[in-house]
Every structure is written in structure tokens, then in C-alpha cells.
Write an enzyme that holds these catalytic residues in place. Sequence first.
Site, PDB file in Angstrom:
ATOM      1  N   CYS A   2      -0.864   4.976   2.822  1.00  0.00           N
ATOM      2  CA  CYS A   2      -0.127   4.966   1.551  1.00  0.00           C
ATOM      3  C   CYS A   2      -0.709   6.019   0.600  1.00  0.00           C
ATOM      4  O   CYS A   2      -1.857   6.402   0.691  1.00  0.00           O
ATOM      5  CB  CYS A   2      -0.178   3.625   0.826  1.00  0.00           C
ATOM      6  SG  CYS A   2       0.311   2.260   1.865  1.00  0.00           S
ATOM      7  N   LYS A 591       0.414  10.684   8.341  1.00  0.00           N
ATOM      8  CA  LYS A 591      -0.556  11.717   8.685  1.00  0.00           C
ATOM      9  C   LYS A 591      -1.993  11.240   8.522  1.00  0.00           C
ATOM     10  O   LYS A 591      -2.844  11.536   9.338  1.00  0.00           O
ATOM     11  CB  LYS A 591      -0.316  12.958   7.811  1.00  0.00           C
ATOM     12  CG  LYS A 591      -1.263  14.083   8.113  1.00  0.00           C
ATOM     13  CD  LYS A 591      -0.559  15.373   8.332  1.00  0.00           C
ATOM     14  CE  LYS A 591      -1.459  16.435   8.906  1.00  0.00           C
ATOM     15  NZ  LYS A 591      -1.387  16.457  10.374  1.00  0.00           N
TER      16      LYS A 591
END
Length: 596
Positions: A2, A591
Site C-alpha cells: 500500500c 511492486k
Amino acid sequence: MCGIVGFIGNNCEQNLIDALYKLEYRGYDSAGISVIKDGKIDTIKTAGEIKNLDEMLTTRNSNTAGIAHTRWATHGASNVFNAHPHNSCNNKISIVHNGIIENYIELKQDLIKKGVVFYSETDSEVIPNLIYKSNNKSFIKKFISACNLLNGSYAIACLNSTEKKLYLAKNKSPLYISKLNTGEMMCASDIICFESKAVDYYTLEDGEFAVISKDNIRFYNSSFKIIKKQSSKLGKFDFSFELGNFSHYMEKEICEIPKCIDNLARIYSSKNLTEILINLNINSFNKIKIIGCGTAYHASCMGEKLLQDVLKVDVSSFVASEFRYSKQLIDNSTLCIFVSQSGETADTLEALKLAIELGATTLVITNTMHSTMAKLAHVVLPTCAGVEKSVASTKAYVCQICVFYILKRCFDSQINKKCFDFYENLENLSVLLKNQKYDYLDSFVKLLSDENELYFIGRDKDLISSNEACLKLKEVTYINANAYPAGELKHGFLALINQSSYMFVIATEHHLLEKTLNALKEASSRGANIILVTQFKNEASSMCENVKFIYLPCFDEDLMSIVSIIPFQFLSYKLSVSKNINPDKPRNLAKSVTVE
Ligand code: F6R
């Protein structure tokens, strides 16, 4: 994972959205924003990508305080209820959270007994309610004492409806703060949000808290005491964040590889880095362990092969999550090398802390010099790849291998009293790659676009490249691609092969060519459709029939794994686009993996 951001000042909503786009690499399951409006918390959130939230915003130019979030789901499905921000049940406190609250179930049960109503399945929703139910008088004390009850990892930004302020807390997940050149205040999970907007920034450390107002930043420790902190200069970001003429970041980043290698060769020729390398005396270590996750693990395996070639001590590579939970013989004569593009991957970070605790010398190879790993390690070597936005790592992987190549040359020069030189070879590689064309891959895209399974075989470094090629294909095309050691074919996996199987054979090491071609023939005689990837055009074509070829240009064998992986990065990209998948944002992935 997040991404979180907070802002105080003009055009608050627009600034938050712009920053969220920069953090999208941290997750894109849902997005949301809270701002203070007329003494109330105004929250808008939605499932799916940030652009959905962007489309929902009706006001963008409030002069106020706000927080925003882009989510990678851990606890609870990716729907609007679980999207952040989460508000206290009286709607007066709003928070965004990156991390995992491990003791949330017991905290939640306790809060339910106190009359709190919950609306989501998330762990994060306990945070605003713990603050709400705190008996302390001042908001800062409520905030700190609530955070002191949390176990796990967190970066938290919090708003309360009565103040134009941001309250921040941090444990294990990154959080940075900056006063922007325009005088406005911003906090974010990554300093890329401050790019071209600020000259310096503060890093919140574990156990520290901050309160940001319109013109002031105040830091606290967990005992409510005010502490002083030094700011750091915001360095230059080498590569542009813009897509330019490219359709996707993955394509742009693969195309940047020659420039990155060139850049890296120059930077490593500087006095500063040469000195760091020369001071790393290989004779003081009796073993080397190399640790990473995913693609960075494949770079670690490649590092093992390159270093073991010149070293007489044992070199071994590990997946970080396995390294942490297996018995490791580490002492102060061990060199532990950690490989991480982000420098924040939770398992690699915890493995690094373990190695430090056990007395090892630690070296981090990272693309993010301000990362937590870079701060903790004894020695840091940059990968100089510039910001990598696409979820699938391409240019960073290549640069990680280049750093191992430089390390190999450095250790070789120490052991064999040779001159330490790497520049020319990397320069030549950059030129060679600049001149490569990959249009021929279009015919392979046509050939493979309906396949659900692909096989790869290789030996030694080619096996590692095969594993990396499979990971790229899985990530961005969802094809189940699997790699096996060429010598293992007949020990079981040959049973999978039939006339509709496609198999890539990577063969770039001359001393293994004949043996690998034997395995190729074993698969070919069982009907497999073979695609041979090699630079040994003449030998291979005379030895193989009914085989398709991808011919590679010849180069130094140490760096052939770079020459051979780029066609697979492009092939994965092209196949992904042909399947209407967004290669920059494959499903279920993010990522930066900052949770274990
Ligand atoms: C795959 C990929 C991931 C990362 C892994 C480690 O394309 O990008 O497998 O390599 O999550 O991330 P870092 O290098 O940031 O530690």
C-alpha cells in the site's frame, strides 16, 4: 504494501491524487481520500485503480489537510468497504495505513465490547477506533498511546475533524515528510512524491511519531517526548517518470537498459565507489551468502555463479523468506549480500537484520539509496537503474547482475593481483544492446499467444535465466511457464512433454552446449516444439533439426545472461499486450512487497 500520502495546503485533493499516482506501484486494488471540510471528515473511496477515484472527485482545490491511500489487499477482499481511509465509528478520526496489524483480532474484540461498530474486514480499522476510545486528554497522547498497542508493521497518517493537522506513526513500513518549496506540507511512503517539489525531507524512524501543522513539523518518541531530527537532501532522480512515446513503463524500462549500463559503468568508475569496493577485502571472509526475493533472488543466484568462479570460499544464494527460517552458520567472517530493487522488501529486510544480529558484514545492492536496507547495511552498492515503475523488474535485474560482475572483477583483482577493470566491457555491452532489434519476436508472439504452458531448460547460468524468463512470463502473461535443469529432464519432467509442448532451450555457455543439446534432442524426439536460444549459431544449427532459433549476438560469457534475458523481457511484454493485459499492473501483484 500500500501507498499512503498526507498533505496540508492549497489544492489538497489534487496534490493527494497526483502523489497517489506516483505510489501506484505499491498496490492498485482500491484507492481513497479523506479531507477536512467544514469541521467534518469527508471520505471518498472506491475499488480498483486510482483513476476510478480521480474520476469521482468533484472538488480538487480545497485549502485543507487530507490523507489518501492506494491499496494492495492483505486482510479482506479488494472492495470499497475494505478500501482506506478507515474512519472511527463516530466519523471524527480518519486514518490511512500501510502494513499489517498482527494483534488486530484481540484489539477488535475489545473495541466491540466497548461499543465500537466495524464496517470492514481489515486489520487497519482498529486504529482510528483505538484512538477514539483512548482515555488520554490531548489528541497526540491518544494517537501515540493507541499506536503503542499495535503489534506488527505500520506507517499511519491520521486526521481528526477538529484540527488542520496530520498525525504520523511508523514501525517497519517507510514514511517520509517534507516541507515543499511552496511552503505546503506533505508526508508519503516514498520520496518520489516530493520529486521536483522539495529540497529536503525527514525520514520517520521506527517508534517515532510526528505532528504536522500548516507551518511546523514536530517529532515525538513513544513516551510523548519531543525529539529533534535532521533532514536529508533530496537527490536528483536520474530517469524521467513520464512515459514519453512508450505505451507502458515495462517497455520503456527495457529500452532504458543500455543507458542504465552505461550510467552504472560511469558511476562505478568514480573514486568514491572504487574506494568502497577496494576496501571490501575479500580475504577477510570465509563464506558469502547472497539473499533476495523473486527477480532479485535470481540476480542473487547469478551473483553466486559469478563470484564462485573466482573465490575459493563457499558462496551460496537464498530466497530471503527461507533464509530467515533455516539454521544459518553466520559469524563475523561471513559476508551477507542482500539484493533488492526497493530496499524495503519485508523478508529481505528481516534477513538483513538477522545477519547484522549474528555479526556478519552486510552489503546491500539496491536501486533505492534512501531505503531502510541501505541505511542498515555496512556497505551499500547502488544499481543506478533509475526509478523502476513497472511491477515486473527488468532494468533493475540487469543492473543487479552488472554490480555482481563488477564485484567479481574487484575480488579477482584482489586475489590474483590483477588490475581492477570492468568499464570497457560494460561500455561495449551497452553499445551492443543499443543496436539490437527485437521485431523478430512478433512471430513468436503469434506462435505462443494461445499457449497456457511453456517449458524452459538450461544449465548453470542459463538455468537461472530460464527461471527469470518464466517469472516474467507468469507475471505479465499469466502463462504457466516453468524451468527445469536440462539434466533433470529424464528424472520425471519428460512425462509432461507431448507434441503440443513448446520448450525454450537457453544455451549460452560453450562448455555446456553439447550436453544441453543432448537434452534438447531427448525432448525433441518426444515431440516437443523447440526454440533454441544461443549465440553458437553454426555449431547448433548443424547439430539440431526441426528447431526454431533465437540467435543472440556473441559477448563475454560472464555477461551473456544479460544478452539472453532481454528477448524474454520483450517477449513477455509483447505477449502481455497481445492478451490485453496491462503489463505494468498485473493482477494480484504490487511492486514493493513490504509485508511478510
Ligand atoms: C519480479 C519482481 C519481484 C521482485 C521481488 C523483490 O519481476 O519484480 O519478484 O524482484 O518482489 O523486490 P525487491 O527487489 O524490491 O526486493
